[in-house]
Scaffold this motif. Sequence first.
Motif, PDB file in Angstrom:
ATOM      1  N   ILE A 131     -11.809   7.879 -20.593  1.00 30.76           N
ATOM      2  CA  ILE A 131     -11.123   8.430 -21.761  1.00 30.76           C
ATOM      3  C   ILE A 131     -11.405   7.619 -23.018  1.00 30.76           C
ATOM      4  N   ASP A 132     -11.874   6.379 -22.864  1.00 31.41           N
ATOM      5  CA  ASP A 132     -12.098   5.517 -24.028  1.00 31.41           C
ATOM      6  C   ASP A 132     -13.276   5.969 -24.893  1.00 31.41           C
ATOM      7  N   ASN A 133     -14.212   6.730 -24.316  1.00 29.96           N
ATOM      8  CA  ASN A 133     -15.381   7.219 -25.049  1.00 29.96           C
ATOM      9  C   ASN A 133     -16.207   6.077 -25.645  1.00 29.96           C
ATOM     10  N   ASP A 134     -16.254   4.954 -24.954  1.00 28.75           N
ATOM     11  CA  ASP A 134     -16.892   3.761 -25.503  1.00 28.75           C
ATOM     12  C   ASP A 134     -18.280   3.488 -24.938  1.00 28.75           C
ATOM     13  N   ILE A 135     -18.858   4.456 -24.218  1.00 25.54           N
ATOM     14  CA  ILE A 135     -20.184   4.279 -23.626  1.00 25.54           C
ATOM     15  C   ILE A 135     -21.253   4.711 -24.619  1.00 25.54           C
ATOM     16  N   PRO A 136     -22.181   3.826 -24.984  1.00 23.17           N
ATOM     17  CA  PRO A 136     -23.257   4.243 -25.884  1.00 23.17           C
ATOM     18  C   PRO A 136     -24.233   5.187 -25.173  1.00 23.17           C
ATOM     19  N   GLY A 137     -24.983   5.938 -25.959  1.00 20.41           N
ATOM     20  CA  GLY A 137     -25.961   6.841 -25.372  1.00 20.41           C
ATOM     21  C   GLY A 137     -25.439   8.230 -25.105  1.00 20.41           C
ATOM     22  N   THR A 138     -24.188   8.491 -25.488  1.00 21.47           N
ATOM     23  CA  THR A 138     -23.623   9.826 -25.346  1.00 21.47           C
ATOM     24  C   THR A 138     -22.599  10.026 -26.455  1.00 21.47           C
ATOM     25  N   ASP A 139     -22.514  11.238 -26.968  1.00 21.53           N
ATOM     26  CA  ASP A 139     -21.525  11.516 -28.008  1.00 21.53           C
ATOM     27  C   ASP A 139     -20.112  11.497 -27.438  1.00 21.53           C
ATOM     28  N   PHE A 140     -19.987  11.997 -26.212  1.00 23.84           N
ATOM     29  CA  PHE A 140     -18.673  12.071 -25.579  1.00 23.84           C
ATOM     30  C   PHE A 140     -18.774  11.725 -24.102  1.00 23.84           C
ATOM     31  N   SER A 141     -17.720  11.137 -23.588  1.00 16.11           N
ATOM     32  CA  SER A 141     -17.621  10.893 -22.153  1.00 16.11           C
ATOM     33  C   SER A 141     -16.573  11.833 -21.575  1.00 16.11           C
ATOM     34  N   ILE A 142     -16.699  12.128 -20.296  1.00 17.09           N
ATOM     35  CA  ILE A 142     -15.756  13.023 -19.631  1.00 17.09           C
ATOM     36  C   ILE A 142     -14.345  12.418 -19.688  1.00 17.09           C
ATOM     37  N   GLY A 143     -13.380  13.202 -20.131  1.00 20.26           N
ATOM     38  CA  GLY A 143     -11.993  12.758 -20.189  1.00 20.26           C
ATOM     39  C   GLY A 143     -11.494  12.443 -21.577  1.00 20.26           C
ATOM     40  N   PHE A 144     -12.400  12.170 -22.500  1.00 19.96           N
ATOM     41  CA  PHE A 144     -11.992  11.782 -23.848  1.00 19.96           C
ATOM     42  C   PHE A 144     -11.273  12.915 -24.571  1.00 19.96           C
ATOM     43  N   ASP A 145     -11.846  14.102 -24.538  1.00 15.55           N
ATOM     44  CA  ASP A 145     -11.257  15.214 -25.276  1.00 15.55           C
ATOM     45  C   ASP A 145      -9.846  15.515 -24.763  1.00 15.55           C
ATOM     46  N   THR A 146      -9.663  15.451 -23.448  1.00 15.11           N
ATOM     47  CA  THR A 146      -8.341  15.693 -22.879  1.00 15.11           C
ATOM     48  C   THR A 146      -7.353  14.630 -23.334  1.00 15.11           C
ATOM     49  N   MET A 290     -28.601   6.945 -17.044  1.00 15.85           N
ATOM     50  CA  MET A 290     -27.334   7.598 -17.325  1.00 15.85           C
ATOM     51  C   MET A 290     -27.601   8.947 -17.982  1.00 15.85           C
ATOM     52  N   ALA A 291     -26.875   9.967 -17.539  1.00  9.03           N
ATOM     53  CA  ALA A 291     -26.944  11.278 -18.176  1.00  9.03           C
ATOM     54  C   ALA A 291     -25.846  11.357 -19.226  1.00  9.03           C
ATOM     55  N   GLY A 292     -26.223  11.627 -20.464  1.00 13.25           N
ATOM     56  CA  GLY A 292     -25.257  11.754 -21.542  1.00 13.25           C
ATOM     57  C   GLY A 292     -25.522  12.993 -22.358  1.00 13.25           C
ATOM     58  N   GLU A 293     -24.656  13.261 -23.315  1.00 11.17           N
ATOM     59  CA  GLU A 293     -24.834  14.414 -24.183  1.00 11.17           C
ATOM     60  C   GLU A 293     -24.911  13.947 -25.636  1.00 11.17           C
ATOM     61  N   VAL A 294     -25.992  14.276 -26.302  1.00 13.14           N
ATOM     62  CA  VAL A 294     -26.175  13.938 -27.713  1.00 13.14           C
ATOM     63  C   VAL A 294     -26.516  15.226 -28.459  1.00 13.14           C
ATOM     64  N   MET A 295     -25.668  15.573 -29.420  1.00 13.32           N
ATOM     65  CA  MET A 295     -25.851  16.802 -30.191  1.00 13.32           C
ATOM     66  C   MET A 295     -26.014  18.012 -29.270  1.00 13.32           C
ATOM     67  N   ARG A 296     -25.141  18.047 -28.239  1.00 11.53           N
ATOM     68  CA  ARG A 296     -25.046  19.157 -27.288  1.00 11.53           C
ATOM     69  C   ARG A 296     -26.214  19.241 -26.316  1.00 11.53           C
ATOM     70  N   GLU A 297     -27.136  18.294 -26.385  1.00 16.57           N
ATOM     71  CA  GLU A 297     -28.264  18.272 -25.460  1.00 16.57           C
ATOM     72  C   GLU A 297     -28.089  17.127 -24.473  1.00 16.57           C
ATOM     73  N   VAL A 298     -28.417  17.363 -23.199  1.00 18.15           N
ATOM     74  CA  VAL A 298     -28.349  16.314 -22.185  1.00 18.15           C
ATOM     75  C   VAL A 298     -29.547  15.393 -22.341  1.00 18.15           C
ATOM     76  N   VAL A 299     -29.278  14.102 -22.413  1.00 19.47           N
ATOM     77  CA  VAL A 299     -30.332  13.100 -22.557  1.00 19.47           C
ATOM     78  C   VAL A 299     -30.120  12.021 -21.496  1.00 19.47           C
ATOM     79  N   PHE A 300     -31.199  11.308 -21.191  1.00 20.59           N
ATOM     80  CA  PHE A 300     -31.130  10.239 -20.195  1.00 20.59           C
ATOM     81  C   PHE A 300     -31.545   8.917 -20.828  1.00 20.59           C
TER      82      PHE A 300
END
Length: 327
Positions: A131-146, A290-300
């Motif tokens: 929920i902290d959304n503190d992982i670099p390499g992704t715009d959002f982490s699972i749980g943050f929005d909730t 790591m699989a992340g999302e940047v600008m709605r695209e999945v990036v590794f």
Amino acid sequence: MGVKMQRIAVVTSGGDAPGMNACIRAVYRAGAHAGVEVYGIRRGYTGMIEGDIYKIERRDVGNIIHLGGTMLGTSRSDEFRTPEGRQKAADRLLENRIDGLILIGGDGSFKGGNYLSEETGIPVIAIPGTIDNDIPGTDFSIGFDTAVNIALESIDRIRDTAISHGRLFFVEVMGHTSSFIALEAGIAGGAAHLVLHDGHEEIEELCSHLETLFTRGKHHAIVVIAEGDQPGCSFGIAKKVSNRIQMESRVCVLGHTQRGGSPTSRDRVLAAKLGVCAVNALLNGQGGVMAGEVMREVVFRPISEVVGKQRETDPRMAVLSQILTGY
């Protein structure tokens, strides 16, 4: 040409986050679609070391997409922090003929998964779930929005009482090393002031701002505080401010309520995208990423490039909050 895999496993580690179940479900369905057996590891790295591994069946992931927490359970394992502990875990995976691992968790979990991959050669794909959304390499982490929406709902409810009593409220939200929840929930909730994790000592500035607001005719206010390294820090801040401006205040610490509950649609969709892409990455021979999302695209990105690093808040958001709380 993809690497031939027969069995993959999924594990959730560290703090739970809304949307983890949706991700587990996506991993299973993507694996089943590809003709691969999917195994679940209970209780995080502790269960991995103890061999608490079972084959997931379709019925196991039925009706879990809307549930918070994690059906696999989670833990923090001191033993896994040692090379010997990680070797035990690797041995259990090999005994169960696991060809690749999908890890859902935060920075601490990523660090362990990265060591496991480097030391044993087991392919690991990490998915950010915190929920902290503190992982670099992704715009959002699972749980943050909730978590943000849970905090926002609480702020909206508290405002009713603040208005009714003409009172100053301090609402403390989670975020051990980050201010993302405080920043977004504070802006969305119309907070009078935000105290981010690096601004706990700026009492004079906070008091001056509140005094200005009350002089202009405001008769209530909500201050959102990021907990930082000291959960419960808002009590000390509230006491100092109340003594200085001579106004009665109340404190509400939201705590772990932000980690539970049904995930939002945004978290469910993010979990689905990352879960499916993580499975495909394993089947195509990737590992240690790591699989992340940047600008709605999945990036590794290599896990080694994100572990131990802090995702910085967008300075434009800080400026936005200053403009919106200034009047």
